[in-house]
Design a protein around this motif. Structure first.
Motif, PDB file in Angstrom:
ATOM      1  N   MET A   1       0.824  -1.192   0.000  1.00 52.39           N
ATOM      2  CA  MET A   1       0.000   0.000   0.000  1.00 52.39           C
ATOM      3  C   MET A   1       0.872   1.262   0.000  1.00 52.39           C
ATOM      4  O   MET A   1       0.480   2.273  -0.573  1.00 52.39           O
ATOM      5  CB  MET A   1      -0.935  -0.025   1.211  1.00 52.39           C
ATOM      6  N   LYS A   2       2.053   1.177   0.642  1.00 53.88           N
ATOM      7  CA  LYS A   2       2.951   2.330   0.645  1.00 53.88           C
ATOM      8  C   LYS A   2       3.415   2.694  -0.763  1.00 53.88           C
ATOM      9  O   LYS A   2       3.550   3.873  -1.090  1.00 53.88           O
ATOM     10  CB  LYS A   2       4.183   2.068   1.530  1.00 53.88           C
ATOM     11  N   VAL A   3       3.648   1.683  -1.571  1.00 56.29           N
ATOM     12  CA  VAL A   3       4.094   1.934  -2.952  1.00 56.29           C
ATOM     13  C   VAL A   3       2.996   2.651  -3.734  1.00 56.29           C
ATOM     14  O   VAL A   3       3.262   3.618  -4.447  1.00 56.29           O
ATOM     15  CB  VAL A   3       4.502   0.612  -3.638  1.00 56.29           C
ATOM     16  N   VAL A   4       1.762   2.190  -3.577  1.00 56.31           N
ATOM     17  CA  VAL A   4       0.626   2.828  -4.250  1.00 56.31           C
ATOM     18  C   VAL A   4       0.517   4.283  -3.789  1.00 56.31           C
ATOM     19  O   VAL A   4       0.341   5.201  -4.607  1.00 56.31           O
ATOM     20  CB  VAL A   4      -0.686   2.068  -3.968  1.00 56.31           C
ATOM     21  N   TYR A   5       0.629   4.496  -2.483  1.00 60.62           N
ATOM     22  CA  TYR A   5       0.549   5.843  -1.929  1.00 60.62           C
ATOM     23  C   TYR A   5       1.621   6.743  -2.539  1.00 60.62           C
ATOM     24  O   TYR A   5       1.323   7.849  -2.995  1.00 60.62           O
ATOM     25  CB  TYR A   5       0.689   5.825  -0.401  1.00 60.62           C
ATOM     26  N   TRP A   6       2.852   6.292  -2.552  1.00 58.48           N
ATOM     27  CA  TRP A   6       3.931   7.153  -3.034  1.00 58.48           C
ATOM     28  C   TRP A   6       3.878   7.384  -4.545  1.00 58.48           C
ATOM     29  O   TRP A   6       4.192   8.472  -5.022  1.00 58.48           O
ATOM     30  CB  TRP A   6       5.294   6.612  -2.599  1.00 58.48           C
ATOM     31  N   ILE A   7       3.445   6.393  -5.301  1.00 56.44           N
ATOM     32  CA  ILE A   7       3.303   6.591  -6.751  1.00 56.44           C
ATOM     33  C   ILE A   7       2.196   7.616  -7.026  1.00 56.44           C
ATOM     34  O   ILE A   7       2.386   8.551  -7.815  1.00 56.44           O
ATOM     35  CB  ILE A   7       3.030   5.252  -7.469  1.00 56.44           C
ATOM     36  N   ALA A   8       1.047   7.450  -6.380  1.00 56.74           N
ATOM     37  CA  ALA A   8      -0.065   8.378  -6.589  1.00 56.74           C
ATOM     38  C   ALA A   8       0.283   9.777  -6.086  1.00 56.74           C
ATOM     39  O   ALA A   8      -0.023  10.779  -6.746  1.00 56.74           O
ATOM     40  CB  ALA A   8      -1.324   7.861  -5.897  1.00 56.74           C
ATOM     41  N   THR A   9       0.937   9.854  -4.937  1.00 57.77           N
ATOM     42  CA  THR A   9       1.302  11.155  -4.378  1.00 57.77           C
ATOM     43  C   THR A   9       2.332  11.852  -5.260  1.00 57.77           C
ATOM     44  O   THR A   9       2.231  13.062  -5.506  1.00 57.77           O
ATOM     45  CB  THR A   9       1.827  10.984  -2.941  1.00 57.77           C
ATOM     46  N   ALA A  10       3.307  11.107  -5.744  1.00 59.82           N
ATOM     47  CA  ALA A  10       4.309  11.699  -6.645  1.00 59.82           C
ATOM     48  C   ALA A  10       3.635  12.192  -7.926  1.00 59.82           C
ATOM     49  O   ALA A  10       3.922  13.306  -8.399  1.00 59.82           O
ATOM     50  CB  ALA A  10       5.401  10.684  -6.967  1.00 59.82           C
ATOM     51  N   ALA A  11       2.724  11.396  -8.474  1.00 55.53           N
ATOM     52  CA  ALA A  11       2.020  11.802  -9.697  1.00 55.53           C
ATOM     53  C   ALA A  11       1.191  13.062  -9.449  1.00 55.53           C
ATOM     54  O   ALA A  11       1.203  13.995 -10.266  1.00 55.53           O
ATOM     55  CB  ALA A  11       1.134  10.672 -10.205  1.00 55.53           C
ATOM     56  N   LEU A  12       0.476  13.116  -8.334  1.00 53.08           N
ATOM     57  CA  LEU A  12      -0.323  14.286  -7.994  1.00 53.08           C
ATOM     58  C   LEU A  12       0.559  15.530  -7.861  1.00 53.08           C
ATOM     59  O   LEU A  12       0.239  16.594  -8.400  1.00 53.08           O
ATOM     60  CB  LEU A  12      -1.094  14.045  -6.693  1.00 53.08           C
ATOM     61  N   CYS A  13       1.672  15.386  -7.163  1.00 51.62           N
ATOM     62  CA  CYS A  13       2.578  16.523  -6.959  1.00 51.62           C
ATOM     63  C   CYS A  13       3.190  16.988  -8.277  1.00 51.62           C
ATOM     64  O   CYS A  13       3.323  18.197  -8.509  1.00 51.62           O
ATOM     65  CB  CYS A  13       3.650  16.158  -5.941  1.00 51.62           C
ATOM     66  N   ILE A  14       3.524  16.065  -9.143  1.00 50.61           N
ATOM     67  CA  ILE A  14       4.076  16.432 -10.457  1.00 50.61           C
ATOM     68  C   ILE A  14       3.030  17.195 -11.273  1.00 50.61           C
ATOM     69  O   ILE A  14       3.346  18.213 -11.901  1.00 50.61           O
ATOM     70  CB  ILE A  14       4.578  15.178 -11.205  1.00 50.61           C
ATOM     71  N   ILE A  15       1.791  16.738 -11.248  1.00 51.96           N
ATOM     72  CA  ILE A  15       0.725  17.426 -11.979  1.00 51.96           C
ATOM     73  C   ILE A  15       0.541  18.849 -11.443  1.00 51.96           C
ATOM     74  O   ILE A  15       0.427  19.806 -12.208  1.00 51.96           O
ATOM     75  CB  ILE A  15      -0.596  16.629 -11.904  1.00 51.96           C
ATOM     76  N   MET A  16       0.510  18.994 -10.126  1.00 53.05           N
ATOM     77  CA  MET A  16       0.314  20.312  -9.529  1.00 53.05           C
ATOM     78  C   MET A  16       1.502  21.237  -9.805  1.00 53.05           C
ATOM     79  O   MET A  16       1.318  22.427 -10.082  1.00 53.05           O
ATOM     80  CB  MET A  16       0.075  20.187  -8.026  1.00 53.05           C
ATOM     81  N   LEU A  17       2.711  20.704  -9.741  1.00 56.67           N
ATOM     82  CA  LEU A  17       3.886  21.526 -10.035  1.00 56.67           C
ATOM     83  C   LEU A  17       3.945  21.890 -11.514  1.00 56.67           C
ATOM     84  O   LEU A  17       4.349  23.004 -11.867  1.00 56.67           O
ATOM     85  CB  LEU A  17       5.163  20.808  -9.597  1.00 56.67           C
ATOM     86  N   TYR A  18       3.538  20.991 -12.380  1.00 59.46           N
ATOM     87  CA  TYR A  18       3.467  21.283 -13.812  1.00 59.46           C
ATOM     88  C   TYR A  18       2.482  22.424 -14.051  1.00 59.46           C
ATOM     89  O   TYR A  18       2.764  23.367 -14.797  1.00 59.46           O
ATOM     90  CB  TYR A  18       3.050  20.039 -14.594  1.00 59.46           C
ATOM     91  N   SER A  19       1.330  22.331 -13.415  1.00 52.87           N
ATOM     92  CA  SER A  19       0.322  23.371 -13.543  1.00 52.87           C
ATOM     93  C   SER A  19       0.854  24.710 -13.033  1.00 52.87           C
ATOM     94  O   SER A  19       0.689  25.747 -13.686  1.00 52.87           O
ATOM     95  CB  SER A  19      -0.928  22.965 -12.754  1.00 52.87           C
ATOM     96  N   ALA A  20       1.491  24.706 -11.873  1.00 53.66           N
ATOM     97  CA  ALA A  20       2.025  25.948 -11.297  1.00 53.66           C
ATOM     98  C   ALA A  20       3.069  26.577 -12.209  1.00 53.66           C
ATOM     99  O   ALA A  20       3.065  27.790 -12.420  1.00 53.66           O
ATOM    100  CB  ALA A  20       2.611  25.669  -9.913  1.00 53.66           C
TER     101      ALA A  20
END
Length: 114
Positions: free
Chosen positions: A1-20
């Motif tokens: 579950m930690k792997v899923v969390y970190w993959i999803a969190t990294a993807a979310l953060c990349i999307i938000m930073l790309y947008s910013a």
């Protein structure tokens, strides 16, 4: 579950930073989108800063309630962006997929965090 969390969190953060970064470096293009959505353009730079601060809050995990607010802010941002694109007649964009990624990150985070 930690792997899923970190993959999803990294993807979310990349999307938000790309947008910013788009808001900072392609401001005129973003202003055009905001004007077509009838959103005020003065919120572009503050919104970019809020996205960066939200990413920091999620990744540092120092103050739990701030992390919760960051997820909530991202959720509302993504919902409004998706609706704006939908009503403008645009194809389903990254914001719709980001909502799913956000839900996975948040849900998995609740399971792996103490």
């Amino acid at each position: 579950m930690k792997v899923v969390y970190w993959i999803a969190t990294a993807a979310l953060c990349i999307i938000m930073l790309y947008s910013a970064q788009m808001y900072f470096f392609k401001t005129e293009m973003i202003k055009g989108f905001f004007e077509s959505f009838k959103y005020p353009t003065y919120i572009i730079i503050p919104l970019a800063l809020a996205k960066i601060l939200g990413v920091i809050a999620i990744l540092t995990n120092k103050i739990r309630w701030i992390k919760e607010w960051a997820y909530a802010g991202f959720f509302f941002d993504l919902i409004l962006a998706s609706l704006a694109h939908y009503y403008a007649g645009h194809a389903i964009g990254l914001s719709v997929y980001a909502i799913i990624i956000l839900a996975i990150s948040y849900g998995a985070g609740k399971k792996v965090r103490p």
